[in-house]
Design an enzyme around this catalytic site. Structure first.
Site: not given
Ligand code: ACM
Length: 537
Positions: A343
Site C-alpha cells: 500500500e
Molecule cells: C496489508 O494488509 N496491507 C498487507
C-alpha cells in the site's frame, strides 16, 4: 473470561458419556468430538497428523509416572520440564524429569537420528500401556510431539487447578511432519500496542498448533514499536500513541530480546517487520529530515492507509534504513527481516522500485533474507526473497499474475489470502470486532482452501508456507485478539502442517470442536461458530 468450574467439568463428562452411549447404540447422531472427560481418539488432533495408527492398550499417567529424557541433553531436559510443568497443576502428580532410563516406563523423550525422515520438526509418538514415547531428530520435533500429547489427554489436563483423573492416552502410533517449513502468525503491534506478556501469551497459543514463526508488524502510520539507538525519537515519539489516541508503547531492546527468547523456547522464530516506504507516518512524525519537505508530520491515530511515504530521493532515508535494519537484524536470531512494501500509494512505481533496489541489499548485508508483502513483485525481488500474498477475491488478474511470475522466477511465497487467512476479517456481519473489506470469513471459508494450488501458475515448490495475519485497528486486548484468532488460527495451522490428503472440512470441524473445552481450560476466548459442532453451549 474463565471458565469451567469443577462442577461444570463433571457435567461435561456426563454429557460426553451420554453421547458415547448414543453412538454405541448405533443412533444416527452427527459426527461428534469425543467427550471431553475421557481420552481423545488418537487422531483427534489439530493440525491433523500425517499418519495415525490406533491400536493396543492406552497409557495412563499416574502418581508414579516420570518424564524420562536423554542424559546430558539440556534441550530435551528443558522440553521434559516444560511438559511436566504443564501437567503438574491439573494432575497434582510430581512428574519428576529423570535423565536417562529412556527405555524405562513413563513418558519418554528420545532424540533419534533415525527419525531424520520426518525432518527436524517431525516426530513419532508411540503409546503403549507401559510408556508414551516421543522420538524426534531435533528438539523442535520433540516439542511438537509434546503438543500432540497434550491434545490426546483429557481437556482438563490443561487446567491450572487440580482435576480428577484418570489421565489416559489412547494406544497406537502417530508419525508426523509438517507440509511446509514456514507456518506463521502476524500480530500488528503498531495499530494497537501489545505488551511483552500479551505477546508471550499469544506465542504459547501459537505453539499449541505447531506454528513456527511470529511476524511482528513493528511499525506503521500510527506507531513505531521498537527502540532504535541511532534514532531514539522513533520509539519515544513515534511510539507514543496508537489508533484512537491511546498511550501506545514500544519494546525496549531487552523487551524484544525477551519476546525472542520466549518464542525460541516454543520453537517459534520472530520475524520483525519494518513497513517501508509507505505506512511510515510514525517515523515521518519523529524526524523532520525523513520528509522530502523537511517538515515533521503530526502523529496519526486514524485508520486510513496509503498517505505516507519515506523520501526516496533523500540520503537521510538510507541512513535511517541502514541503522534500523542493522540494529533490528542484530537483535534477531531468525533468518528473516520483513520490509513491508504494501500500500505504498504515495510512492510512485519508479521510486518504489528504486527504493526496494537500495533496501533489499541492506537486509542481505546484515545477514537476513527479505520478506515483503506481495507488492514487492512490482519491483525487483532480491534472489531468495519471500513474497507474502495477501490478495483476495477483488485482487486483479494482473496483480496475481505478477506474483505468480515472480514465483516462477525464483521468489518464495507465503500465502495469507485476506479472504481466508486474515484473522481480523469479521466472521459474520454481526461480529462486533474486525473489518470486512476482504469479505466475511467464517471458519469454513478460512479452512477450506489449499495453499499448494491457490495461485494459478505458481510452482508447488515456490510455496514456503502460510501465515495468519492479525491486524489490530479494532483490537486492543488479548480477549479481543483471541476472539478473532480462535478458531481460525487452528485451521490455518492445519493448512501449513498437515498433508493435503487429510484435508476434509467434515472431519476437521469435529476435531476442531474438541479444541473448545481445551480453550475453555486455558482461558482462551473464542468465537463459537455455528459451523462447528461444539460439545456444549
Ligand atoms: C496489508 O494488509 N496491507 C498487507
Amino acid at each position: 473470561m474463565r471458565r469451567t468450574s469443577f462442577a461444570t467439568t463433571r457435567r461435561l463428562a456426563a454429557t460426553g458419556i451420554a453421547l458415547l452411549l448414543l453412538a454405541a447404540a448405533g443412533t444416527a447422531a452427527p459426527a461428534r468430538a469425543a467427550e471431553p472427560g475421557g481420552p481423545a481418539p488418537l487422531g483427534q488432533v489439530v493440525p491433523a497428523p500425517a499418519s495415525v495408527r490406533p491400536g493396543g492398550d492406552p497409557y495412563e499417567i499416574t502418581a508414579r509416572t516420570a518424564v524420562r529424557v536423554p542424559p546430558g541433553n539440556p534441550e530435551a531436559a528443558r522440553i521434559g520440564g516444560y511438559l511436566a510443568g504443564l501437567l503438574r497443576p491439573s494432575t497434582g502428580y510430581r512428574l519428576p524429569v529423570l535423565p536417562g532410563g529412556t527405555d524405562g516406563p513413563g513418558i519418554r523423550l528420545v532424540l533419534d537420528e533415525g527419525e531424520g525422515g520426518s525432518g527436524g520438526e517431525g516426530y513419532r509418538l508411540s503409546v503403549t500401556s507401559r510408556s508414551v514415547t516421543i522420538s524426534a531428530r531435533e528438539g523442535a520435533g520433540l516439542f511438537h510431539g509434546v503438543q500432540t500429547l497434550r491434545q490426546l489427554l483429557p481437556a482438563r489436563a490443561g487446567s491450572t487447578a487440580r482435576q480428577p483423573g484418570p489421565w489416559t492416552v489412547a494406544g497406537g502410533v502417530v508419525t508426523d511432519a509438517p507440509r511446509y517449513g514456514y507456518r506463521g502468525a502476524m500480530l500488528d503491534v503498531a495499530r494497537h500496542f501489545f505488551t511483552v506478556d500479551q505477546v508471550k501469551r499469544y506465542v504459547d497459543q501459537l505453539a499449541l498448533y505447531k506454528y513456527n514463526a511470529l511476524h511482528l508488524h513493528l511499525s506503521d502510520d500510527q506507531g513505531w514499536r521498537i527502540a532504535v539507538d541511532a534514532w531514539p525519537r522513533l520509539a519515544a515519539h513515534g511510539g507514543s500513541t496508537q489508533v484512537g489516541g491511546g498511550p501506545g508503547g514500544f519494546y525496549s531492546k531487552d523487551d524484544y530480546r525477551e519476546i525472542v527468547r520466549h518464542a525460541a523456547s516454543r520453537y517459534v522464530t520472530v520475524v520483525p517487520e519494518i513497513d517501508m516506504p509507505g505506512h511510515t507516518n510514525a517515523a515521518l512524525a519523529s524526524y523532520a529530515r525523513l520528509n522530502c519537505d523537511g517538515v515533521a508530520r503530526p502523529l496519526y491515530t486514524g485508520t486510513e492507509v496509503g498517505f505516507s511515504s519515506l523520501c526516496v530521493a533523500k540520503p537521510d532515508t538510507y541512513d535511517f534504513v541502514e541503522d534500523v535494519v542493522g540494529e533490528l537484524a542484530a537483535l534477531t536470531p531468525g533468518p528473516y527481516l520483513h520490509i513491508g512494501g504494501d500500500e505504498a500509494h504515495s510512492t510512485g512505481p519508479a521510486d518504489y522500485a528504486a527504493f526496494m533496489d537500495r533496501v533489499q541489499p541492506v537486509v542481505a548485508r546484515h545477514g537476513k533474507t527479505v520478506i515483503g508483502w506481495h507488492q514487492l513483485a512490482g519491483a525487483r525481488p532480491a534472489p531468495g526473497a519471500l513474497l507474502q500474498y495477501w490478495g483476495y477475491g477483488g485482487t486483479g488478474a494482473a496483480e496475481r499474475d505478477r506474483v505468480a511470475a515472480a514465483a516462477r522466477a525464483g521468489a518464495g511465497l507465503i500465502l495469507s489470502p485476506a479472504d481466508r487467512a486474515y484473522l481480523d476479517m469479521k466472521y459474520t456481519k454481526d461480529t462486533p470486532l474486525g473489518l470486512s473489506w476482504a469479505g466475511l470469513v467464517e471458519v469454513r471459508q478460512s479452512y477450506d482452501w489449499d495453499p499448494g494450488g491457490y495461485l494459478a501458475g505458481v510452482p508447488a515448490a515456490a510455496v514456503a508456507g502460510v501465515e495468519a495475519p492479525l491486524w489490530t485497528e479494532t483490537i486492543s486486548t488479548s480477549a479481543q485478539l483471541e476472539y478473532m484468532a480462535f478458531p481460525r488460527l487452528a485451521g490455518i495451522a492445519e493448512l501449513g502442517w498437515s498433508p493435503p490428503a487429510t484435508h476434509d472440512w467434515a472431519a476437521y470441524r469435529v476435531r476442531l470442536a474438541a479444541q473448545g473445552p481445551r480453550w475453555d481450560e486455558l482461558g482462551i476466548t473464542y468465537y463459537r461458530s455455528p459451523q462447528v459442532p461444539w460439545l456444549v453451549t
